[in-house]
Design a protein around this motif. Structure first.
Motif, PDB file in Angstrom:
ATOM      1  N   GLU A   1       0.837  -1.209   0.000  1.00 25.58           N
ATOM      2  CA  GLU A   1       0.000   0.000   0.000  1.00 25.58           C
ATOM      3  C   GLU A   1       0.867   1.252   0.000  1.00 25.58           C
ATOM      4  O   GLU A   1       0.598   2.224  -0.727  1.00 25.58           O
ATOM      5  CB  GLU A   1      -0.915  -0.038   1.225  1.00 25.58           C
ATOM      6  CG  GLU A   1      -1.914   1.114   1.321  1.00 25.58           C
ATOM      7  CD  GLU A   1      -2.757   0.995   2.585  1.00 25.58           C
ATOM      8  OE1 GLU A   1      -2.804   1.980   3.357  1.00 25.58           O
ATOM      9  OE2 GLU A   1      -3.349  -0.085   2.802  1.00 25.58           O
ATOM     10  N   TYR A   2       1.934   1.252   0.818  1.00 23.69           N
ATOM     11  CA  TYR A   2       2.831   2.410   0.855  1.00 23.69           C
ATOM     12  C   TYR A   2       3.519   2.617  -0.491  1.00 23.69           C
ATOM     13  O   TYR A   2       3.551   3.737  -1.020  1.00 23.69           O
ATOM     14  CB  TYR A   2       3.885   2.229   1.955  1.00 23.69           C
ATOM     15  CG  TYR A   2       4.988   3.265   1.869  1.00 23.69           C
ATOM     16  CD1 TYR A   2       4.801   4.556   2.354  1.00 23.69           C
ATOM     17  CD2 TYR A   2       6.196   2.973   1.241  1.00 23.69           C
ATOM     18  CE1 TYR A   2       5.791   5.522   2.236  1.00 23.69           C
ATOM     19  CE2 TYR A   2       7.191   3.934   1.124  1.00 23.69           C
ATOM     20  CZ  TYR A   2       6.983   5.202   1.606  1.00 23.69           C
ATOM     21  OH  TYR A   2       7.962   6.159   1.471  1.00 23.69           O
ATOM     22  N   LEU A   3       4.076   1.558  -1.065  1.00 22.80           N
ATOM     23  CA  LEU A   3       4.818   1.680  -2.322  1.00 22.80           C
ATOM     24  C   LEU A   3       3.927   2.158  -3.467  1.00 22.80           C
ATOM     25  O   LEU A   3       4.375   2.909  -4.338  1.00 22.80           O
ATOM     26  CB  LEU A   3       5.464   0.338  -2.681  1.00 22.80           C
ATOM     27  CG  LEU A   3       6.613  -0.114  -1.758  1.00 22.80           C
ATOM     28  CD1 LEU A   3       7.060  -1.522  -2.115  1.00 22.80           C
ATOM     29  CD2 LEU A   3       7.790   0.863  -1.839  1.00 22.80           C
ATOM     30  N   LEU A   4       2.672   1.753  -3.461  1.00 21.28           N
ATOM     31  CA  LEU A   4       1.759   2.166  -4.536  1.00 21.28           C
ATOM     32  C   LEU A   4       1.343   3.635  -4.408  1.00 21.28           C
ATOM     33  O   LEU A   4       0.829   4.217  -5.360  1.00 21.28           O
ATOM     34  CB  LEU A   4       0.520   1.267  -4.547  1.00 21.28           C
ATOM     35  CG  LEU A   4       0.774  -0.184  -4.983  1.00 21.28           C
ATOM     36  CD1 LEU A   4      -0.490  -1.014  -4.861  1.00 21.28           C
ATOM     37  CD2 LEU A   4       1.308  -0.234  -6.413  1.00 21.28           C
ATOM     38  N   LYS A   5       1.597   4.237  -3.244  1.00 20.91           N
ATOM     39  CA  LYS A   5       1.291   5.665  -3.055  1.00 20.91           C
ATOM     40  C   LYS A   5       2.461   6.558  -3.458  1.00 20.91           C
ATOM     41  O   LYS A   5       2.295   7.759  -3.667  1.00 20.91           O
ATOM     42  CB  LYS A   5       0.925   5.934  -1.593  1.00 20.91           C
ATOM     43  CG  LYS A   5      -0.447   5.406  -1.199  1.00 20.91           C
ATOM     44  CD  LYS A   5      -0.736   5.696   0.262  1.00 20.91           C
ATOM     45  CE  LYS A   5      -2.100   5.183   0.663  1.00 20.91           C
ATOM     46  NZ  LYS A   5      -2.360   5.397   2.114  1.00 20.91           N
ATOM     47  N   VAL A   6       3.661   5.978  -3.548  1.00 16.84           N
ATOM     48  CA  VAL A   6       4.860   6.754  -3.895  1.00 16.84           C
ATOM     49  C   VAL A   6       4.869   7.032  -5.392  1.00 16.84           C
ATOM     50  O   VAL A   6       4.493   6.183  -6.209  1.00 16.84           O
ATOM     51  CB  VAL A   6       6.134   5.980  -3.506  1.00 16.84           C
ATOM     52  CG1 VAL A   6       7.387   6.696  -3.995  1.00 16.84           C
ATOM     53  CG2 VAL A   6       6.195   5.778  -1.997  1.00 16.84           C
ATOM     54  N   ASN A   7       5.295   8.226  -5.769  1.00 17.08           N
ATOM     55  CA  ASN A   7       5.483   8.542  -7.190  1.00 17.08           C
ATOM     56  C   ASN A   7       6.936   8.209  -7.554  1.00 17.08           C
ATOM     57  O   ASN A   7       7.867   8.817  -7.032  1.00 17.08           O
ATOM     58  CB  ASN A   7       5.202  10.018  -7.455  1.00 17.08           C
ATOM     59  CG  ASN A   7       5.323  10.363  -8.938  1.00 17.08           C
ATOM     60  OD1 ASN A   7       5.598   9.488  -9.765  1.00 17.08           O
ATOM     61  ND2 ASN A   7       5.103  11.626  -9.276  1.00 17.08           N
TER      62      ASN A   7
END
Length: 455
Positions: A416-422
């Protein structure tokens, strides 16, 4: 020859079983659980046990040998029956030697880089259609199995692991091969569950040097000062040949080998040192420098060693087998140096017994300092399985000497965290000897957010 494998499903064990089957031996085996890809490979050759579990009826006096895998316990009923009947019992490294004692044996040792160096040598030998046997710790492109043993090949290239040979043979595997040509890539403390101190661990490499056949050759990394001291102090009757980083240049994210500017598909100082080790071995096998360079340009790397999962615009996603402190530091620094204008998000899963030991955790201090965002993931179930006390976020941040480090023990929250990072103009490096709690890393890479505006 009738051979029975106890714990046939292991990575090296099932490959050795297949190699002996191809050689014409009658092979049987047992295990209490066999997972992919071992099960499919064994089934393809008719070697998959019909039922899981141990059965002393598998052991009969007419067996020529039993090969014992590390997964088995000392009270295994098949092992006890073999001991009772006096059947010859080998660890797999012992049996590899037994099969190759009349060949030239090339053994690649060291705490890091073993698989890559071995893979590079195999790639070059294959490029020139040389006849050789091998044992390597990863599946390689162009090779059906990880073990090949024939009657005809004049030499064998062996990845020499320093872990224990079997439950009843507590010697490191690489002590048993008796190399004619050997490599030590470097020494960095590992396997704390077996080698309790750094001195105990380094002693295994001193002993390895003593196992090299008289008149043999040792090729070693001179950049490792502890290793260099061990080599210089050794009284073994061998020739000692040092190697270091070869001359090279990096242009637009591609490394070129000098003097002819041969473009490489691998990068990083650690891989360049691995390349020079492989080059030195190949020179001993009659492949000169220009021939080596011509072949190595097409080497894409061993599986899970800086394996490129995604390359889109100015974003690369890699997965890597790095798990020990030295491998972690080298891999992060390699990616950062190759792409200095990109931010780097580096994520390590702590999975091995050593990495989950609180006394060992401090060895990771400053290993992730080159990353712009440092992440440590530990599957909380791993602590339960290994019966260890779990780490807290503060434990990990303190040990890594990285107050800004992010810590996850839930794979869904990590994803979830990685998918929020650009990830525009950023690289993602995922490192583990495990599987990140079952996360599909290829799917994750494809779903990352890459939007032109900076991270």
């Amino acid at each position: 020859m009738r051979i029975h494998f106890i714990a046939i499903g292991g990575s090296a064990m099932h490959n050795l079983a297949i190699a002996l089957h191809k050689k014409g031996y009658r092979v049987t085996g047992s295990d209490d659980a066999i997972f992919e890809p071992s099960s499919s490979r064994l089934a393809r050759h008719g070697l998959l046990p019909e039922e899981m579990g141990w059965d002393e009826a598998n052991i009969t006096a007419d067996l020529d040998a039993v090969i014992l895998g590390m997964h088995a316990l000392t009270d295994n009923p098949e092992l006890l029956k073999a001991q009772e009947l006096g059947v010859k019992i080998y660890s797999y490294p012992e049996y590899i030697y037994e099969q190759t004692k009349d060949k030239l044996r090339v053994v690649i040792g060291g705490s890091h880089g073993k698989t890559t160096i071995t893979s590079m040598i195999l790639h070059v030998l294959n490029f020139y259609e040389r006849d050789f046997d091998y044992l390597v710790g990863a599946q390689l492109a162009g090779f059906d199995t990880m073990v090949k043993i024939t009657n005809e090949a004049p030499l064998i290239v062996i990845e020499g692991d320093e872990y224990l040979a079997s439950p009843i043979d507590r010697r490191p595997k690489f002590h048993l091969y008796k190399a004619n040509l050997a490599v030590i890539s470097g020494i960095a403390w590992d396997h704390i569950n077996v080698f309790k101190t750094y001195a105990d661990y380094t002693r295994q490499f001193e002993l390895f040097i003593d196992t090299i056949e008289p008149g043999g050759k040792l090729i070693y990394c001179s950049a490792d000062k502890d290793l260099e001291a061990i080599v210089k102090n050794s009284k073994a009757d061998i020739e000692k040949i040092a190697y270091a980083i070869p001359a090279h240049v990096v242009k637009d994210g591609i490394t070129y080998l000098l003097p002819d500017e041969t473009p490489l598909k691998v990068f990083g100082d650690h891989n360049l040192m691995n390349l020079n080790a492989a080059k030195s071995i190949c020179a001993e096998l009659g492949i000169d420098s220009k021939q080596f360079d011509a072949a190595i340009g097409s080497f894409t790397g061993a599986a899970k060693r800086l394996e490129l999962l995604l390359s889109e615009a100015e974003t690369n996603v890699y997965k890597d087998f790095a798990h020990s402190p030295s491998k972690l530091k080298a891999t992060i620094e390699a990616v950062k140096a190759q792409f200095p204008n990109r931010k780097l998000v580096a994520c390590i899963e702590l999975h091995t017994f050593s990495s989950l030991n609180k006394d060992f955790l401090v060895q990771y201090a400053d290993t992730m300092s080159a990353a712009d965002i440092a992440i440590v993931y530990i599957d909380k179930k791993t602590f339960q399985h290994k019966k260890l006390d779990p780490f807290t976020k503060i434990d990990v941040q303190t040990a890594f000497n990285c107050p800004g480090l992010l810590f996850f023990d839930n794979s869904e929250l990590l994803k979830e965290y990685l998918l929020k990072v650009n990830f525009y103009r950023s690289n993602l490096l995922l490192m583990s000897s495990g599987n990140f709690g079952g996360v599909d890393l290829v799917k994750l890479a494809r779903e990352l957010n890459i939007v032109e505006q900076g991270i």
